[in-house]
Structure formats: C-alpha cells, structure tokens
Enzyme design. Structure first.
Site, mmCIF file in Angstrom:
data_model
loop_
_atom_site.group_PDB
_atom_site.id
_atom_site.type_symbol
_atom_site.label_atom_id
_atom_site.label_comp_id
_atom_site.label_asym_id
_atom_site.label_seq_id
_atom_site.Cartn_x
_atom_site.Cartn_y
_atom_site.Cartn_z
ATOM 1 N N LEU A 1 0.786 -1.090 -0.118
ATOM 2 C CA LEU A 1 0.121 -0.064 -0.076
ATOM 3 C C LEU A 1 0.845 1.351 -0.153
ATOM 4 C CD1 LEU A 1 -2.872 -0.842 2.340
ATOM 5 C CD2 LEU A 1 -2.827 -1.052 -0.068
ATOM 6 N N HIS A 2 1.616 1.576 -1.106
ATOM 7 C CA HIS A 2 2.271 2.670 -1.213
ATOM 8 C C HIS A 2 1.393 3.884 -1.622
ATOM 9 C CE1 HIS A 2 2.404 2.931 -5.645
ATOM 10 N NE2 HIS A 2 2.505 1.326 -5.677
ATOM 11 N N LEU A 3 1.761 5.022 -1.883
ATOM 12 C CA LEU A 3 0.758 6.284 -2.343
ATOM 13 C C LEU A 3 -0.332 5.959 -3.394
ATOM 14 C CD1 LEU A 3 0.463 9.023 -1.339
ATOM 15 C CD2 LEU A 3 1.991 9.915 -3.220
#
Length: 88
Positions: free
Chosen positions: A14-16
């Site tokens: 769950l990166h940007l």
C-alpha cells in the site's frame, strides 16, 4: 459492524497510489471504515496518511472493519478492490 480479512496482492503493497485509491473507495461510503494489520496497527481507511502509516507490504493480510448504514456494501467494495490489486 462487519469485518473480513483480505491479503494485499499488489507487488508494492500500500504505497501512495494504491493507498489513495483505497481512500477514494472508502470515502464513497458513510460507514466508518478502518483496517487492522497483523501487528495490530489500526488505520482509518479514509485517510491517506493513516493508510501509509500502516506500512502494509505485499502478501500481508489486513482485516477490514466497516460500521454504519452501508457497511455491507462498503466491505464488499473494499475487499473486491484490494483483491483486484487496487489498480496495479
């Protein structure tokens, strides 16, 4: 209140970008939507900073928790979106 566990399948966790998409989906609903990680961190799914703060990696399992008038629909949408890789 309804809950369901789901595994993060996208390769980068769950990166940007996927965190932003997750928040967009959550904000469509009036229910309170949170998730818990394996290490008991609880994040507000409607806050990008809270989602990023959870530092969820690929392969980890999170528990989505929805509480409110549209909780069933919200839970289904969140789980389906995460299972589909959040656009990645």
């Amino acid at each position: 209140m309804v809950t369901k566990k789901v595994q993060i399948v996208n390769a980068t966790g769950l990166h940007l970008r996927p965190a932003g998409l997750l928040c967009e989906i959550a904000m469509k609903y009036t229910s309170k939507i949170t998730f818990k990680t394996d290490n008991n961190y609880e994040a507000n799914a409607k806050s990008v900073l809270s989602v990023l703060g959870a530092c969820v990696k690929s392969g980890e399992e999170i528990e989505i928790i929805c509480d409110g008038i549209d909780e069933e629909e919200a839970l289904e949408d969140m789980v389906n979106s995460i299972s589909a890789g959040l656009g990645e």
